[in-house]
Design an enzyme around this catalytic site. Sequence first.
Site, PDB file in Angstrom:
ATOM      1  N   ASP A  13      39.542  37.735  29.788  1.00  0.00           N
ATOM      2  CA  ASP A  13      40.588  38.364  30.602  1.00  0.00           C
ATOM      3  C   ASP A  13      41.955  37.794  30.236  1.00  0.00           C
ATOM      4  O   ASP A  13      42.970  38.501  30.193  1.00  0.00           O
ATOM      5  CB  ASP A  13      40.300  38.143  32.092  1.00  0.00           C
ATOM      6  CG  ASP A  13      40.887  39.232  32.979  1.00  0.00           C
ATOM      7  OD1 ASP A  13      41.862  39.871  32.567  1.00  0.00           O
ATOM      8  OD2 ASP A  13      40.365  39.435  34.083  1.00  0.00           O
ATOM      9  N   HIS A  16      44.399  39.316  27.501  1.00  0.00           N
ATOM     10  CA  HIS A  16      45.422  40.337  27.770  1.00  0.00           C
ATOM     11  C   HIS A  16      46.825  39.728  27.654  1.00  0.00           C
ATOM     12  O   HIS A  16      47.758  40.380  27.190  1.00  0.00           O
ATOM     13  CB  HIS A  16      45.238  40.914  29.179  1.00  0.00           C
ATOM     14  CG  HIS A  16      44.057  41.812  29.327  1.00  0.00           C
ATOM     15  ND1 HIS A  16      43.992  43.060  28.758  1.00  0.00           N
ATOM     16  CD2 HIS A  16      42.891  41.652  30.008  1.00  0.00           C
ATOM     17  CE1 HIS A  16      42.842  43.637  29.069  1.00  0.00           C
ATOM     18  NE2 HIS A  16      42.153  42.804  29.826  1.00  0.00           N
ATOM     19  N   HIS A 193      35.533  37.822  41.526  1.00  0.00           N
ATOM     20  CA  HIS A 193      36.553  37.713  40.487  1.00  0.00           C
ATOM     21  C   HIS A 193      37.845  38.252  41.085  1.00  0.00           C
ATOM     22  O   HIS A 193      37.921  39.425  41.467  1.00  0.00           O
ATOM     23  CB  HIS A 193      36.121  38.554  39.280  1.00  0.00           C
ATOM     24  CG  HIS A 193      37.127  38.669  38.180  1.00  0.00           C
ATOM     25  ND1 HIS A 193      37.072  37.921  37.031  1.00  0.00           N
ATOM     26  CD2 HIS A 193      38.201  39.492  38.031  1.00  0.00           C
ATOM     27  CE1 HIS A 193      38.066  38.264  36.227  1.00  0.00           C
ATOM     28  NE2 HIS A 193      38.771  39.222  36.813  1.00  0.00           N
ATOM     29  N   HIS A 195      42.212  38.738  41.127  1.00  0.00           N
ATOM     30  CA  HIS A 195      43.496  38.758  40.424  1.00  0.00           C
ATOM     31  C   HIS A 195      44.593  38.445  41.436  1.00  0.00           C
ATOM     32  O   HIS A 195      44.432  38.670  42.638  1.00  0.00           O
ATOM     33  CB  HIS A 195      43.736  40.109  39.754  1.00  0.00           C
ATOM     34  CG  HIS A 195      43.026  40.251  38.448  1.00  0.00           C
ATOM     35  ND1 HIS A 195      43.656  40.124  37.231  1.00  0.00           N
ATOM     36  CD2 HIS A 195      41.714  40.487  38.171  1.00  0.00           C
ATOM     37  CE1 HIS A 195      42.779  40.276  36.262  1.00  0.00           C
ATOM     38  NE2 HIS A 195      41.585  40.506  36.803  1.00  0.00           N
ATOM     39  N   TYR A 287      54.991  13.552  48.653  1.00  0.00           N
ATOM     40  CA  TYR A 287      56.326  14.144  48.692  1.00  0.00           C
ATOM     41  C   TYR A 287      56.682  14.732  47.325  1.00  0.00           C
ATOM     42  O   TYR A 287      56.450  14.111  46.286  1.00  0.00           O
ATOM     43  CB  TYR A 287      57.328  13.065  49.086  1.00  0.00           C
ATOM     44  CG  TYR A 287      58.675  13.541  49.568  1.00  0.00           C
ATOM     45  CD1 TYR A 287      58.792  14.487  50.588  1.00  0.00           C
ATOM     46  CD2 TYR A 287      59.838  13.021  49.016  1.00  0.00           C
ATOM     47  CE1 TYR A 287      60.031  14.908  51.039  1.00  0.00           C
ATOM     48  CE2 TYR A 287      61.087  13.421  49.468  1.00  0.00           C
ATOM     49  CZ  TYR A 287      61.179  14.378  50.476  1.00  0.00           C
ATOM     50  OH  TYR A 287      62.406  14.774  50.913  1.00  0.00           O
TER      51      TYR A 287
END
Length: 335
Positions: A13, A16, A193, A195, A287
């Site tokens: 993936d 891409h 899965h 996105h 911090y």
Amino acid sequence: MSKIFLTDTTLRDGSHTVSHQFNPDDVMKVAAALENAGVNLIEIGHGDGLTGSTINYGFSKYSDFDLISAASSVLTKSKLTVLLIPGIGTVEDLEMVRKCGAKAVRVATHVTEADISEQHIKAAKDMGLFTVGFLMMSHMASVERVTEEALKMESYGADVVYVTDSGGAMLPKDVAAKIGSLKKNLKVPIGHHAHNNLGLAVSNSLTAIEAGATYIDGCLSGLGAGAGNTPTEMLIATFDKMGYEHDGNLYKAMDASEDVLKPIVEGKGLKLKTNSNSLMIGYAGVYSSFMLHAQRAAARFGVDARDILMELGRRKAVGGQEDWIIDVAYELAHK
């Protein structure tokens, strides 16, 4: 809570993001780093699945078979995984990648079209591959329809079935409802899965686990189509903080992103925004302005800035206690 299994799709993936231009050397470096980070399944190939290198989907410089063979040469523990979309990839392609070293396949269909996966799932099982049913664009179907289609994939022999948010369009309540229904109605494990198109990838992944999913996907630095996938290193960090059982190693995943993937992507003329600093601040719970001081102290004393931040977190340091950073770095250097 059941053990969580992590699948990384940086090399599928995530391709891409680089217009499918990973080469065999890139694949070997990233795959080896992912295995070293404890990733259970590593997915390799064109972003649109086996033999997706076409005018429709975008050409790759290298065939899937070359890339999978390259990954196979360095993997000894993680399952080398491929994605197959019926109509793009074939059973014959699957047999070829099995010979190249693939150990698992995810057979992907549109969420309402599980029927077309039957031949491929059954063939994969006959080949001895770990086989996943992958219901894409799951936001487009009702809970009832997703469950119906998932049951088909289970009946064909899938070892795991996924609710796949290909469009990054699902809200946590949608993930909870659909994963929960599959958990109730299927006997096999469930996966998710996500996105990050709505900025919900990590949240949805955690929601999926709470609803019963045990297989979760990520990409290093959140590479992937659209706004990208769930960052693998963030998943590991949140798994640690949630107390989930898993095999991932946070520091090694961060190093895979920063030291291995980033130079590869930037070498292709793209800018990769890594999240290591902000991730570590949140993971340690310190911090935000501590990072630069910790990095300087780490360089001075020859220790890891992440270890400094973790110790500061354990000591519950707050803004105004920057002097502790030197103390901690000195102590770590003399252990």
